[in-house]
Design a protein around this motif. Structure first.
Motif, PDB file in Angstrom:
ATOM      1  N   LYS A  31      71.186  36.375  37.385  1.00 20.28           N
ATOM      2  CA  LYS A  31      71.432  35.233  38.253  1.00 20.28           C
ATOM      3  C   LYS A  31      70.291  35.061  39.266  1.00 20.28           C
ATOM      4  N   ASN A  34      67.090  33.709  37.634  1.00 20.15           N
ATOM      5  CA  ASN A  34      67.172  32.312  37.233  1.00 20.15           C
ATOM      6  C   ASN A  34      67.342  31.343  38.403  1.00 20.15           C
ATOM      7  N   GLU A  35      68.024  31.783  39.446  1.00 20.92           N
ATOM      8  CA  GLU A  35      68.369  30.854  40.525  1.00 20.92           C
ATOM      9  C   GLU A  35      67.569  31.053  41.804  1.00 20.92           C
ATOM     10  N   ASN A  36      66.917  32.183  41.943  1.00 26.36           N
ATOM     11  CA  ASN A  36      66.150  32.434  43.167  1.00 26.36           C
ATOM     12  C   ASN A  36      64.792  33.032  42.833  1.00 26.36           C
TER      13      ASN A  36
END
Length: 515
Positions: A31, A34-36
């Motif tokens: 996560k 991919n997101e940060n």
């Protein structure tokens, strides 16, 4: 309830909790990646702001210092570890202009460690190497280079890469071009041998004969790309011109138009300077004397900014370390990140680390190295370790299928003798593995070229490599078993008839570029 049942339920719940925690760590890391993702910022700071990272330059030292501060900002201890010294040099401006028979700015650059010109630069006529039957003929011609620039590369018959010919040319035309190119290359090579020298040794001969500069063009068989390496001259400038401009000048010489160019190639000699590896560490809590190493060479050639060789590999290891520190701050084994110096001159930084830290090499659980470009990892070899499948297979099972489905494995494989820094560890018997990536036209367009820049990075693939590296590191750290170092029996070399031998450790070059 019986005590045995209570104990069983306790152990089962503990196992389930542990499994859940482990799965949650992996999910959190995916996560975060991919997101940060911090890859774009890392790439900008490393490539756009600091720039190319040639060993011995201030930019290389700036990169090491930047990496230490970046690790520290993530709560990871890091330092620059000196392993040797190198010729200090700093690139300045390069201007190359044709001044006769007309005015035109030319596209090219001075090579690494090029002797500086004055502010005024050097203006002179160009000549090409003659066609000679033997060394005596060449020696007779040699005095004519005095006061002139000498063009030392073959004129290419086409500036179009083969894939462009395949798309548009007739089969007959394509075959004709390839035949002509092969014949030209053979004739060029034979003529060079006729001089009594080769492409390297002839440079000193030309300089000693009074040439005022060397002009080359090492085309990389793609639109607009040349390989950029180092100068071999001591006092006169050496520049590389892009194929189109090199061909223009070559034709002007051949037709008797007596072209002249002006070269301003400024640089600074900085004496002997220290060379470093950047070493970061997340200390292990249960087995601190066993190590999982994230490995990438930090240096580059300086024709561009070293984006895919090896900015992307360095970014993968830094970003993986950031994510591991955030979601796996207390690993069982010590996690080390090694950003090696002077890989391009012979794996010097990693060889020095292996030589200087036998206790770490002895405790290596696994090393993961990424070097060859921006693409997603597609190949993983067991490097000749007999039981590599057992542990790498366990670790890969935890990686998302959308990543592993692209990876072709080869177990047990054979040990790499060079090529990148994992080989330094494999030679010492430590299980080091290359995370080998998809090409993305690496060998033609970015490997050691003037086009290896930020815009060539494919960030989706690099993010996949971060996730792969972080999970493999986590699994290797958590594995209850120490990895086996048992080696395969290597096959017989079909060329020599002798059994192949495991690569032997080699010492680094700890003083470079001074002669």
């Amino acid at each position: 309830m019986k005590k045995t049942n209570i104990l069983f339920l306790f152990l089962l719940s503990s196992f389930m909790l542990t499994a859940q925690t482990k799965n949650q760590v992996i999910e959190n890391m995916i996560k975060e990646a991919n997101e940060n993702s911090q890859l774009e910022r890392l790439g900008h700071e490393m490539l756009d702001v600091i720039g190319p990272r040639l060993v011995g330059t201030p930019q290389m030292k700036n990169a090491h210092d930047w990496a230490v501060k970046k690790f520290q900002s993530w709560g990871i201890s890091a330092n620059n570890e000196k392993w040797g010294e190198w010729r200090g040099w700093e690139r300045g401006i390069t201007h190359i202009d044709m001044v006769y028979p007309r005015i035109q700015s030319l596209r090219g650059t001075q090579l690494a460690w090029n002797p500086s010109t004055s502010d005024k630069g050097v203006t002179a006529e160009l000549v090409v190497l003659p066609t000679v039957a033997n060394k005596a003929e060449f020696e007779k011609w040699l005095p004519s280079v005095k006061g002139k620039f000498v063009m030392v590369s073959m004129q290419q018959p086409t500036g179009r890469p083969d894939y462009n010919w395949e798309e548009f040319a007739t089969k007959e035309s394509f075959e004709k071009m390839k035949k002509e190119r092969t014949e030209l290359s053979r004739a060029w090579g034979q003529n060079m041998r006729n001089t009594g020298y080769n492409g390297r040794t002839i440079i000193k001969v030309l300089e000693d004969a009074g040439a005022v500069g060397i002009v080359q063009s090492r085309w990389s068989r793609g639109f607009g790309v040349n390989k950029i390496f180092s100068a071999r001259t001591k006092k006169i400038p050496t520049v590389d011109l892009e194929l189109e401009d090199y061909g223009l000048l070559y034709r002007l010489v051949e037709y008797g138009d007596k072209p002249q160019i002006k070269v301003v190639a400024k640089s600074k000699e900085l004496g002997k300077v220290p060379t470093f590896n950047t070493i970061a560490e997340i200390k292990g809590t249960e087995k601190p004397d066993e190590y999982v190493i994230l490995s990438a060479h930090f240096d580059s050639w300086d024709g561009a900014t070293g984006a895919t060789d090896n900015g992307t590999g360095s970014m993968v290891m830094m970003e993986a370390a950031r994510i591991l520190k955030k979601y796996y701050p207390n690993p069982k084994r010590t996690i080390i990140v090694g950003l090696w110096g002077s890989e391009e001159q012979g794996l010097n930084g990693s060889r020095a680390f292996v030589e200087d830290h036998p206790e770490i090499v002895k405790g290596v659980q696994a090393l993961f190295n990424q070097d060859n470009g921006t693409g997603r990892v597609v190949r993983l070899s067991g490097q000749g370790f007999l039981h590599a499948y057992d542990y790498l297979g366990r670790w890969l099972a935890a990686v998302p299928r959308d990543i592993t489905k692209h990876i072709e494995t080869n177990f047990p494989g054979t040990p790499g003798g060079g090529g990148s820094d994992y080989a330094s560890f494999v030679a010492a018997g430590a299980p080091g593995f290359s995370l080998s990536s998809l090409s993305w036209a690496y060998w033609n367009y970015t490997w050691h070229t003037n086009r290896d820049t930020y815009d060539k990075i494919v960030f989706d693939d690099v993010r996949n490599n971060v996730i792969l590296t972080a999970i493999l590191t986590y699994m290797a750290s958590e594995d209850p078993e120490k990895t086996s170092r048992e080696r395969v029996v290597l096959p017989v070399n079909s060329r020599t008839g002798k059994q192949r031998e495991w690569p032997k450790p080699r010492s680094p070059r700890r003083l470079g570029g001074m002669n």
